[in-house]
Design an enzyme around this catalytic site. Sequence first.
Site, short mmCIF file in Angstrom:
data_model
loop_
_atom_site.label_atom_id
_atom_site.label_comp_id
_atom_site.label_asym_id
_atom_site.label_seq_id
_atom_site.Cartn_x
_atom_site.Cartn_y
_atom_site.Cartn_z
N ASP A 35 0.85 -1.19 0.00
CA ASP A 35 0.00 0.00 0.00
C ASP A 35 0.88 1.24 0.00
OD1 ASP A 35 -2.94 1.06 0.79
OD2 ASP A 35 -1.39 2.28 1.75
N TYR A 60 3.40 9.65 -0.74
CA TYR A 60 4.38 9.03 0.17
C TYR A 60 5.80 9.13 -0.41
CZ TYR A 60 0.37 6.57 2.40
OH TYR A 60 -0.80 6.25 3.03
N LYS A 78 -2.78 5.97 -4.37
CA LYS A 78 -3.89 6.91 -4.08
C LYS A 78 -3.71 8.25 -4.77
CE LYS A 78 -3.77 4.74 0.47
NZ LYS A 78 -2.36 4.58 0.85
N HIS A 85 -7.62 9.56 -2.03
CA HIS A 85 -6.95 9.52 -0.72
C HIS A 85 -7.77 10.21 0.38
CE1 HIS A 85 -2.61 9.26 1.03
NE2 HIS A 85 -3.50 8.94 1.93
N SER A 115 5.85 -1.15 8.58
CA SER A 115 7.09 -1.32 9.32
C SER A 115 8.26 -1.23 8.35
CB SER A 115 7.14 -2.66 10.05
OG SER A 115 8.35 -2.72 10.79
P1 A2P Z 1 8.86 0.37 12.55
O1 A2P Z 1 8.72 0.79 11.13
O2 A2P Z 1 10.13 0.83 13.18
O3 A2P Z 1 8.59 -1.11 12.75
P2 A2P Z 1 0.70 1.46 12.02
O4 A2P Z 1 0.82 0.51 10.87
O5 A2P Z 1 -0.37 1.13 12.99
O6 A2P Z 1 0.62 2.89 11.53
O7 A2P Z 1 2.05 1.37 12.86
C1 A2P Z 1 3.29 1.70 12.29
C2 A2P Z 1 4.25 2.00 13.41
O8 A2P Z 1 4.34 0.86 14.27
C3 A2P Z 1 5.63 2.29 12.94
O9 A2P Z 1 6.17 3.29 13.80
C4 A2P Z 1 6.37 0.95 13.12
O10 A2P Z 1 7.72 1.16 13.40
C5 A2P Z 1 5.68 0.38 14.32
N1 A2P Z 1 5.56 -1.09 14.26
C6 A2P Z 1 5.33 -1.87 13.18
N2 A2P Z 1 5.24 -3.16 13.51
C7 A2P Z 1 5.41 -3.21 14.85
C8 A2P Z 1 5.43 -4.26 15.80
N3 A2P Z 1 5.25 -5.51 15.40
N4 A2P Z 1 5.63 -3.94 17.10
C9 A2P Z 1 5.83 -2.67 17.48
N5 A2P Z 1 5.83 -1.62 16.64
C10 A2P Z 1 5.62 -1.88 15.34
#
Ligand code: A2P
Length: 331
Positions: A45, A50, A78, A111, A273
């Site tokens: 996505d 972005y 988007k 978007h 992530s």
């Molecule tokens: P990072 O990119 O360092 O993993 P969302 O998708 O709800 O917006 O969340 C994204 C945020 O959550 C990012 O800051 C990401 O950081 C962090 N994140 C992604 N996966 C995990 C996980 N399994 N545990 C903790 N934080 C996570």
Amino acid sequence: MAMQTVKLSSGQNMPVVGLGTWQAQPEETEAIIKIALDSGYRHFDTAFNYNNEESIGKSIKKWLSEGGKREDLFITTKLPNFGNRPSDVEKFLNLSLQRLGLNYVDLYLIHMPFSFIQDKNSFTPAINEDGSFMLDLESQPVAVWKEMEKQVKAGRAKSIGLSNFNISQIQNILNNSEIKPSNVQVELHAFMQQKPLRDFCKLNNISVTAYSPIGSPGTKAHFQAKYNYSVETFPDLLGHPVLNQIASARNKTPAQVLLRHAVQGGVIVIPKSTNPERIKSNIQIFDFKLTDEEMDKLNALDQDKNMRIFDFLFFKGVENHPNYPFKDELH
Ligand code: A2P
């Protein structure tokens, strides 16, 4: 265990877990997409604004050259909020396709329901002298949707949908469309489960994608750094004791339990992530099933609109746009 998919009204199959890429920096994204492809992700996505479509495209191109099949991928992008006018739809989709190196996307979303004037010199919204965003008050979502439909007919998008629209705004599109939205993407997590919108979408055969499914830790700092906008009560979803108790009893991470909770409730999730270990673990949610009791405990965390993170008020003045979707929540 194999990835589940949802059958869209367009006939396409959409994988229920995708990689979110908001805030993934262009320079890191190419490597991240490779890690995700190797970990089993096939759904990605992104969005025009972005600024990482080109990096995603490079990784995809390499994967395809090594034998991957385009039809196994599901790519969403988007239309930017400064391109929300009929004359801009095809232009921005073509730009996204060019950046992605693809000749079609699987899903193209509007978007945001509101629109800004584009800055003369860049792909960003124009800003007034007082720092507020320059509103495009002429924007007509139905007219934009007609152009979205043309993109499907031209083969540039397999499916089309909406993001950040409220229920009555979605209804308005449904009432005035030939091709119905296949998907709606909104903020959705255990603290804000979007029950009314999900019920509405179910009735209308529209799939729902959750952005920020793990509560977007890290976004508070981003709001502050990019928009000098502070959120006083930013929810700490990952730290919630009920969630942590379920996660430790199951030997799963809190994020895996949150993602499983959403998917088990029929929602598509796009956790973001850029960390290899978290990318891998966020897709490992098909080897367990939450019990009814666990689902009930997680369902009870819902505080609906009180827990909205993305009200877009960091776009100074956006609440004055006639299509601002959350007017009823303004104090
Ligand atoms: P990072 O990119 O360092 O993993 P969302 O998708 O709800 O917006 O969340 C994204 C945020 O959550 C990012 O800051 C990401 O950081 C962090 N994140 C992604 N996966 C995990 C996980 N399994 N545990 C903790 N934080 C996570």
